[in-house]
Scaffold this motif. Structure first.
Motif, PDB file in Angstrom:
ATOM      1  N   ILE A 138      -8.363  14.150  12.881  1.00  0.00           N
ATOM      2  CA  ILE A 138      -9.469  13.234  13.147  1.00  0.00           C
ATOM      3  C   ILE A 138     -10.574  14.013  13.836  1.00  0.00           C
ATOM      4  CG2 ILE A 138      -8.364  12.480  15.313  1.00  0.00           C
ATOM      5  CD1 ILE A 138      -9.816   9.800  14.973  1.00  0.00           C
ATOM      6  N   THR A 139     -11.794  13.863  13.358  1.00  0.00           N
ATOM      7  CA  THR A 139     -12.898  14.590  13.968  1.00  0.00           C
ATOM      8  C   THR A 139     -13.275  13.951  15.298  1.00  0.00           C
ATOM      9  OG1 THR A 139     -14.616  13.246  12.903  1.00  0.00           O
ATOM     10  CG2 THR A 139     -13.817  15.202  11.702  1.00  0.00           C
ATOM     11  N   TRP A 140     -13.875  14.755  16.153  1.00  0.00           N
ATOM     12  CA  TRP A 140     -14.326  14.261  17.455  1.00  0.00           C
ATOM     13  C   TRP A 140     -15.316  13.103  17.279  1.00  0.00           C
ATOM     14  CZ3 TRP A 140     -12.925  14.640  22.377  1.00  0.00           C
ATOM     15  CH2 TRP A 140     -13.826  14.238  23.356  1.00  0.00           C
ATOM     16  N   LYS A 141     -16.183  13.226  16.298  1.00  0.00           N
ATOM     17  CA  LYS A 141     -17.190  12.192  16.037  1.00  0.00           C
ATOM     18  C   LYS A 141     -16.527  10.855  15.718  1.00  0.00           C
ATOM     19  CE  LYS A 141     -21.281  11.229  13.216  1.00  0.00           C
ATOM     20  NZ  LYS A 141     -22.170  11.735  12.129  1.00  0.00           N
ATOM     21  N   LYS A 142     -15.485  10.891  14.890  1.00  0.00           N
ATOM     22  CA  LYS A 142     -14.779   9.655  14.528  1.00  0.00           C
ATOM     23  C   LYS A 142     -14.021   9.090  15.725  1.00  0.00           C
ATOM     24  CE  LYS A 142     -14.247  10.435   9.562  1.00  0.00           C
ATOM     25  NZ  LYS A 142     -13.282  10.660   8.452  1.00  0.00           N
ATOM     26  N   LEU A 143     -13.422   9.979  16.518  1.00  0.00           N
ATOM     27  CA  LEU A 143     -12.708   9.535  17.717  1.00  0.00           C
ATOM     28  C   LEU A 143     -13.641   8.792  18.660  1.00  0.00           C
ATOM     29  CD1 LEU A 143      -9.917  10.000  19.441  1.00  0.00           C
ATOM     30  CD2 LEU A 143     -11.385  11.578  20.709  1.00  0.00           C
ATOM     31  N   MET A 144     -14.821   9.381  18.898  1.00  0.00           N
ATOM     32  CA  MET A 144     -15.763   8.777  19.840  1.00  0.00           C
ATOM     33  C   MET A 144     -16.382   7.503  19.275  1.00  0.00           C
ATOM     34  SD  MET A 144     -15.604  10.515  22.589  1.00  0.00           S
ATOM     35  CE  MET A 144     -17.096  10.203  23.534  1.00  0.00           C
ATOM     36  N   SER A 145     -16.568   7.459  17.963  1.00  0.00           N
ATOM     37  CA  SER A 145     -17.084   6.246  17.330  1.00  0.00           C
ATOM     38  C   SER A 145     -16.088   5.096  17.490  1.00  0.00           C
ATOM     39  CB  SER A 145     -17.351   6.509  15.847  1.00  0.00           C
ATOM     40  OG  SER A 145     -17.793   5.347  15.200  1.00  0.00           O
ATOM     41  N   LYS A 146     -14.809   5.408  17.292  1.00  0.00           N
ATOM     42  CA  LYS A 146     -13.759   4.414  17.479  1.00  0.00           C
ATOM     43  C   LYS A 146     -13.728   3.938  18.936  1.00  0.00           C
ATOM     44  CE  LYS A 146      -9.624   5.279  15.827  1.00  0.00           C
ATOM     45  NZ  LYS A 146      -8.252   5.854  15.695  1.00  0.00           N
ATOM     46  N   GLY A 147     -13.805   4.898  19.861  1.00  0.00           N
ATOM     47  CA  GLY A 147     -13.782   4.571  21.281  1.00  0.00           C
ATOM     48  C   GLY A 147     -14.976   3.733  21.716  1.00  0.00           C
ATOM     49  N   LYS A 148     -16.124   4.014  21.134  1.00  0.00           N
ATOM     50  CA  LYS A 148     -17.338   3.262  21.466  1.00  0.00           C
ATOM     51  C   LYS A 148     -17.193   1.798  21.058  1.00  0.00           C
ATOM     52  CE  LYS A 148     -22.367   3.535  20.979  1.00  0.00           C
ATOM     53  NZ  LYS A 148     -23.493   4.291  20.360  1.00  0.00           N
ATOM     54  N   LYS A 149     -16.633   1.572  19.868  1.00  0.00           N
ATOM     55  CA  LYS A 149     -16.426   0.198  19.398  1.00  0.00           C
ATOM     56  C   LYS A 149     -15.417  -0.536  20.277  1.00  0.00           C
ATOM     57  CE  LYS A 149     -17.461   1.311  14.574  1.00  0.00           C
ATOM     58  NZ  LYS A 149     -16.902   1.520  13.211  1.00  0.00           N
ATOM     59  N   LEU A 150     -14.331   0.158  20.642  1.00  0.00           N
ATOM     60  CA  LEU A 150     -13.308  -0.454  21.489  1.00  0.00           C
ATOM     61  C   LEU A 150     -13.852  -0.765  22.874  1.00  0.00           C
ATOM     62  CD1 LEU A 150     -10.345   1.896  20.510  1.00  0.00           C
ATOM     63  CD2 LEU A 150     -10.479  -0.551  20.014  1.00  0.00           C
ATOM     64  N   ASN A 151     -14.659   0.143  23.392  1.00  0.00           N
ATOM     65  CA  ASN A 151     -15.254  -0.045  24.720  1.00  0.00           C
ATOM     66  C   ASN A 151     -16.216  -1.230  24.713  1.00  0.00           C
ATOM     67  OD1 ASN A 151     -15.328   0.886  27.423  1.00  0.00           O
ATOM     68  ND2 ASN A 151     -17.274   1.891  27.059  1.00  0.00           N
TER      69      ASN A 151
END
Length: 203
Positions: free
Chosen positions: A179-192
């Motif tokens: 998983i790319t860092w960009k996808k990880l942070m995008s997922k985290g942003k939505k969850l946050n």
């Protein structure tokens, strides 16, 4: 601030006990600094400057992604990175959820990385792209499940990022399953954001 008893001072002739150690986690300490000075610069990466408010937001997004992936207090998250913003963010994100950051030098040999990963029973590793082939090679001999792939260009300013990608010599890398860092942070942003929305509606 709590004074920690330091019995070794008796061996230091005439040196008084003078070190105070704060309570709380490393994340709580940086969060406290961010609350006091939200607009101060927390890091400057090739001219891309981010405030402490930005950094805390990034840490929160990353930690929410870790939680959603099933990581929790007491788990080990390996970080095989040079000194980039992603390494700092991942370190504090792990600390925020009570996980333990297992720091691995990216220039370590494959057998060394395997040893560090297996010793901690890490199931997740954040790795710089130039070292990712080592992870692929040792993967069958570890318990690693989640590989988070980071490029040095991820946090660079736009023009520098474009220049880096043009000059970087491409290497064959099987990134399937990573998983790319960009996808990880995008997922985290939505969850946050979802978490904040629920909290707002409950109030």
């Amino acid at each position: 601030m709590n004074k920690i008893k330091t019995p070794w001072y008796k061996h230091y002739d005439g040196v008084r006990e003078h070190l105070d150690y704060p309570e709380g986690s490393l994340f709580e300490l940086i969060e406290e600094s961010a609350n006091k000075h939200p607009d101060y610069i927390s890091y400057n990466y090739f001219g891309a400057k981010h405030t402490y408010k930005d950094l805390i937001g990034q840490i929160n997004c990353c930690s929410e992604a870790f939680l959603q992936m099933g990581y929790k207090k007491g788990d080990y998250i390996s970080i095989c990175m040079p000194n980039t913003p992603e390494a700092v963010i991942a370190f504090y994100a792990a600390n925020r959820i009570g996980a333990i950051a297992n720091m691995i030098h990216p220039l370590s040999a494959e057998n060394e990385i395997k040893q560090y990963v297996n010793r901690t029973k890490s199931r997740c590793i954040v790795v710089i792209d130039v070292a990712a082939h080592k992870i692929n090679n040792i993967l069958p001999e570890t318990e690693l499940k989640d590989i988070i792939l980071v490029s040095p260009a991820d946090s660079m300013p736009l023009l520098l990022k474009a220049g880096y990608k043009l000059t970087k010599r491409k290497k064959d890398l099987d990134s399937s399953g990573m998983i790319t860092w960009k996808k990880l942070m995008s997922k985290g942003k939505k969850l946050n954001l979802l978490k904040k929305t629920k909290k707002y509606l409950q109030n």
